[in-house]
Design an enzyme around this catalytic site. Sequence first.
Site, PDB file in Angstrom:
ATOM      1  N   TYR A 122       0.965  -1.217   0.081  1.00 42.03           N
ATOM      2  CA  TYR A 122       0.054   0.087  -0.070  1.00 42.03           C
ATOM      3  C   TYR A 122       1.001   1.079  -0.003  1.00 42.03           C
ATOM      4  CZ  TYR A 122      -3.651  -3.117   1.685  1.00 42.03           C
ATOM      5  OH  TYR A 122      -4.401  -4.331   1.676  1.00 42.03           O
TER       6      TYR A 122
ATOM      7  N   HIS B  79       0.809 -11.903   2.014  1.00 47.60           N
ATOM      8  CA  HIS B  79       0.065 -10.971   1.253  1.00 47.60           C
ATOM      9  C   HIS B  79      -0.774 -11.897   0.068  1.00 47.60           C
ATOM     10  CE1 HIS B  79      -1.172  -6.742  -0.121  1.00 47.60           C
ATOM     11  NE2 HIS B  79      -2.141  -7.531  -0.154  1.00 47.60           N
TER      12      HIS B  79
END
Length: 275
Positions: free
Chosen positions: A47, A105
């Site tokens: 992010y 992730h």
Amino acid sequence: MTISAIGPAGIPALGFGTFRLKGDEAADMVDAALSQGYRHIDTAQAYDNEEGVGKGIARSDVPRDEIFLTTKILPENFAPDTFKRKLDESLTRLGTDYVDLLLLHWPSKKVPLAETLGALNGLIADGKVRHGGVSNFTISMLEETRELLGSPLAANQVEVHPFIDQTRLMEHMVAHRIPFEAYSPLAQGEVMGNPTLKEIAEAKGATEAQVTLAWILAHPGGIAIPKTANPDRLPQNLAAAEIKLTQEEIARIDALRRPDGRIVQPEGLTPDWDD
């Protein structure tokens, strides 16, 4: 307002997602979320906002030990030495000496899971990570993880909203008491205006977003991490925890799932889904 704690890690069932929030905006929104009563903050190296998230936490009056903080590492960094180094970099950016939850992730197509989970076990033993989990893992991957992780699997963070059919995966996770964290819980805005959700929302004096979040929380092991860049929506999302849906309403929302409901499928990362 009481937010349920889910699973072996005690993850607050309603969290604040920070995807696409950058810099000062991330810091401001994290600070605002904590001031509204959120105690679960979700970020990731991908992010590119961990520094902002860390600033928001530091700015807040909420003690660090009352915040459940999650970050994630991408599979390109799953080789054990790199994995450990990347976690240290996250800790520096976040301004903390531990994260409550570290997620893989996406599954790696190159590094054996045993190697990465060995590194994760070491980070947990060192106290830099409190709990380990995964994201976007299939049933077979979850089974392998459960065998290799030296502590209970805290969560699988996956795409969950009314339009995606995750039935097989969810049934497996419920059977093995693995919590799920729903990302893109509002289908990136698609829930707004849906006739079924709108009708249920009007009956509850709520919004389609609130009803959708309540539907996620009604599932066994359900955790929702909606993201917003609008401070006014923070209390609205949090209030979803107070909405109680009937079994008939839940069934109507369940019926919205469709074969083309999946939204997130990044090239090069997507596994062979169970559905």
